[in-house]
Design a protein around this motif. Structure first.
Motif, mmCIF file in Angstrom:
data_model
loop_
_atom_site.group_PDB
_atom_site.id
_atom_site.type_symbol
_atom_site.label_atom_id
_atom_site.label_comp_id
_atom_site.label_asym_id
_atom_site.label_seq_id
_atom_site.Cartn_x
_atom_site.Cartn_y
_atom_site.Cartn_z
ATOM 1 N N GLN A 1 0.854 -1.186 0.000
ATOM 2 C CA GLN A 1 0.000 0.000 0.000
ATOM 3 C C GLN A 1 0.884 1.228 0.000
ATOM 4 O O GLN A 1 1.696 1.435 0.891
ATOM 5 C CB GLN A 1 -0.929 0.017 1.218
ATOM 6 C CG GLN A 1 -1.872 1.224 1.229
ATOM 7 C CD GLN A 1 -2.973 1.108 2.266
ATOM 8 O OE1 GLN A 1 -3.306 0.015 2.717
ATOM 9 N NE2 GLN A 1 -3.555 2.227 2.659
ATOM 10 N N GLY B 1 0.528 5.154 0.072
ATOM 11 C CA GLY B 1 -0.505 6.150 0.331
ATOM 12 C C GLY B 1 -1.819 5.431 0.544
ATOM 13 O O GLY B 1 -1.956 4.609 1.446
ATOM 14 N N TYR B 2 -2.792 5.717 -0.317
ATOM 15 C CA TYR B 2 -4.080 5.033 -0.233
ATOM 16 C C TYR B 2 -4.274 4.058 -1.393
ATOM 17 O O TYR B 2 -5.342 3.465 -1.524
ATOM 18 C CB TYR B 2 -5.222 6.057 -0.204
ATOM 19 C CG TYR B 2 -5.250 6.866 1.068
ATOM 20 C CD1 TYR B 2 -5.702 6.298 2.260
ATOM 21 C CD2 TYR B 2 -4.801 8.179 1.111
ATOM 22 C CE1 TYR B 2 -5.709 7.016 3.447
ATOM 23 C CE2 TYR B 2 -4.813 8.910 2.293
ATOM 24 C CZ TYR B 2 -5.272 8.318 3.449
ATOM 25 O OH TYR B 2 -5.277 9.028 4.631
ATOM 26 N N ASP C 1 9.320 10.007 3.914
ATOM 27 C CA ASP C 1 8.346 8.918 3.813
ATOM 28 C C ASP C 1 8.637 7.837 4.849
ATOM 29 O O ASP C 1 9.787 7.606 5.234
ATOM 30 C CB ASP C 1 8.364 8.300 2.416
ATOM 31 C CG ASP C 1 7.756 9.233 1.372
ATOM 32 O OD1 ASP C 1 7.157 10.241 1.778
ATOM 33 O OD2 ASP C 1 7.885 8.950 0.171
ATOM 34 N N THR D 1 6.680 0.644 6.565
ATOM 35 C CA THR D 1 6.444 -0.364 7.593
ATOM 36 C C THR D 1 6.130 -1.698 6.927
ATOM 37 O O THR D 1 5.216 -1.756 6.103
ATOM 38 C CB THR D 1 5.267 0.030 8.495
ATOM 39 O OG1 THR D 1 5.494 1.365 9.000
ATOM 40 C CG2 THR D 1 5.106 -0.938 9.645
ATOM 41 N N GLN E 1 3.455 -1.034 4.116
ATOM 42 C CA GLN E 1 2.756 0.258 4.096
ATOM 43 C C GLN E 1 3.767 1.369 3.856
ATOM 44 O O GLN E 1 4.744 1.506 4.600
ATOM 45 C CB GLN E 1 2.041 0.498 5.422
ATOM 46 C CG GLN E 1 1.409 1.882 5.559
ATOM 47 C CD GLN E 1 0.155 2.032 4.734
ATOM 48 O OE1 GLN E 1 -0.695 1.144 4.741
ATOM 49 N NE2 GLN E 1 0.043 3.125 4.012
ATOM 50 N N ASP F 1 3.874 5.322 3.724
ATOM 51 C CA ASP F 1 3.149 6.558 4.014
ATOM 52 C C ASP F 1 3.931 7.734 3.452
ATOM 53 O O ASP F 1 5.106 7.938 3.783
ATOM 54 C CB ASP F 1 2.963 6.739 5.526
ATOM 55 C CG ASP F 1 1.986 5.718 6.104
ATOM 56 O OD1 ASP F 1 0.937 5.497 5.479
ATOM 57 O OD2 ASP F 1 2.289 5.147 7.167
ATOM 58 N N ARG F 2 3.268 8.494 2.595
ATOM 59 C CA ARG F 2 3.891 9.667 1.998
ATOM 60 C C ARG F 2 3.811 10.838 2.983
ATOM 61 O O ARG F 2 2.728 11.261 3.376
ATOM 62 C CB ARG F 2 3.178 10.046 0.707
ATOM 63 C CG ARG F 2 3.252 8.977 -0.390
ATOM 64 C CD ARG F 2 4.667 8.729 -0.828
ATOM 65 N NE ARG F 2 4.733 7.980 -2.090
ATOM 66 C CZ ARG F 2 5.846 7.547 -2.634
ATOM 67 N NH1 ARG F 2 7.008 7.781 -2.011
ATOM 68 N NH2 ARG F 2 5.827 6.884 -3.766
ATOM 69 N N ILE F 3 4.955 11.352 3.408
ATOM 70 C CA ILE F 3 5.008 12.456 4.363
ATOM 71 C C ILE F 3 5.515 13.698 3.631
ATOM 72 O O ILE F 3 6.624 13.702 3.102
ATOM 73 C CB ILE F 3 5.927 12.133 5.551
ATOM 74 C CG1 ILE F 3 5.544 10.788 6.184
ATOM 75 C CG2 ILE F 3 5.868 13.256 6.578
ATOM 76 C CD1 ILE F 3 4.148 10.723 6.740
ATOM 77 N N LYS G 1 0.224 13.579 6.037
ATOM 78 C CA LYS G 1 0.435 12.144 5.865
ATOM 79 C C LYS G 1 -0.578 11.649 4.851
ATOM 80 O O LYS G 1 -1.781 11.689 5.092
ATOM 81 C CB LYS G 1 0.267 11.412 7.204
ATOM 82 C CG LYS G 1 0.458 9.905 7.116
ATOM 83 C CD LYS G 1 0.298 9.284 8.507
ATOM 84 C CE LYS G 1 0.439 7.774 8.462
ATOM 85 N NZ LYS G 1 0.272 7.165 9.813
ATOM 86 N N ASN G 2 -0.063 11.242 3.714
ATOM 87 C CA ASN G 2 -0.928 10.784 2.615
ATOM 88 C C ASN G 2 -1.977 11.835 2.266
ATOM 89 O O ASN G 2 -3.139 11.537 2.011
ATOM 90 C CB ASN G 2 -1.598 9.454 2.968
ATOM 91 C CG ASN G 2 -0.582 8.357 3.254
ATOM 92 O OD1 ASN G 2 0.476 8.309 2.631
ATOM 93 N ND2 ASN G 2 -0.885 7.495 4.198
#
Length: 336
Positions: free
Chosen positions: A109, A111-112, A139, A142, A156, A158-160, A208-209
């Motif tokens: 995954q 982002g979404y 970013d 995980t 996962q 996550d775009r930061i 975050k995302n």
């Protein structure tokens, strides 16, 4: 004569035997050399390879020249996403280790966006590189990039991102209240109207995302200091009106109109009479004793839909008196 002949024949036989034995020995030696040569060639052509397939290792001997041939010999069939190291076309060398890693299903995954895919990567970092997922400086991944990839691993990303913004905000002024015995209680006099200040703030918004998760103040400076509002507050609680001393809890500046008989009782149920005053109950409580300058003593016994805020309506006995009163500004005292 006879004995001499016998001796000669014996010598000829011995010579013939020696010649035959020599030829046999040479032939045997040649055969032996050929066998040694064949064995050496056989051993030279055969390679000892360590084969590792999904963590299981065994040793094989092969005459194949490349990795692909070895895998065919061993019946190892590669799926599309399987990985072999070194590559299938690599030339085999004695003592080489050939590693086959089977692709496993994983969930990714970013982002979404969700993906289900097959991969033979060994670590999470290798998988992301394999799939062209480029990570930003902040970013979060995980599990971590060095985590081993196993069947059904959930990854996962996550775009930061962040955004720095600047804003200017008003600084509210304070109100200084100063008691003044020369002013009626309930009245105020503004000495200084006050002025708001101005402050510059620099914020960092962290997303975050795409959703803002944090807002941090990076810098702040005052461009203009606020100026306090100064108000004089009346404390005088007694006044002299009509030869009488009035003691009051509060004085109001109000607009007063007048009304007369309508045939209806007041909102409190009593018949109207001179001294009845209609008020806004949110300003003056019903039943309060009042003194209205220009009208005299009264009591808050009525209310009306048009009487709102600092307005009152005083009762007059006749229509001409009500019309004569008109509309005027008055001081109203809430008597103690």
């Amino acid at each position: 004569m006879t004995e001499g002949i016998i001796i000669k024949q014996t010598e000829e036989c011995t010579t013939s035997d020696n010649f035959f034995n020599g030829r046999v020995a040479s032939a045997l030696l040649a055969v032996l050399l050929l066998v040694v040569t064949i064995i050496s060639a056989y051993q030279g052509a055969q390679k000892k390879i360590n084969l590792l397939v999904d963590g299981k290792q065994w040793q094989v001997h092969t005459f194949s020249n490349n990795v692909d041939g070895l895998l065919q010999e061993e019946g190892v069939v590669l799926a599309e996403q399987d990985r072999v190291t070194p590559g299938a076309a690599a030339v085999l060398e004695d003592g080489m280790t050939v590693i086959v890693r089977r692709a496993v299903p994983v969930q990714l995954q970013v982002g979404y966006e969700k993906y289900r895919l097959m991969s033979s990567a060994e670590t999470v970092g290798e998988l992301l590189k394999e799939k062209g997922v480029v990570l930003g400086a902040r970013d979060m991944v995980t599990p971590g990039l060095t985590a081993k990839l196993e069947k059904e691993t959930r990854i996962q990303v996550d775009r930061i991102t962040s955004q720095v913004i600047e804003e200017k905000v008003a600084i509210p002024y304070k109100v200084q209240r100063k008691s003044d015995e020369t002013l009626l209680r309930g009245t105020m006099k503004v000495i200084n109207s006050g002025k708001e200040g101005l402050q510059r703030k620099v914020w960092e918004k962290v997303y975050k995302n795409g959703i803002m998760m944090e807002k941090r103040l990076l810098a702040s400076s005052v461009l203009h200091e606020p100026v306090d509002r100064v108000v004089q507050v009346g404390t005088m609680r007694t006044v002299s009106r009509g030869g009488n001393t009035l003691r009051f809890s509060r004085a109001y500046d109000m607009v007063a109109t007048a009304y007369t008989h309508t045939g209806n009782n007041t909102s409190t149920g009593v018949s109207p009479y001179v001294g009845v005053v209609a008020v806004d109950p949110s300003v003056i409580p019903m039943g309060s004793r009042l003194y209205v300058e220009g009208y005299g003593y009264g009591r808050a016994m009525d209310k009306g839909s048009a009487i709102k805020g600092n307005r009152i309506d005083v009762f007059m006995d006749t229509q001409s008196q009500a019309l004569g009163w008109g509309r005027r500004s008055v001081k109203v005292y809430l008597l103690e």
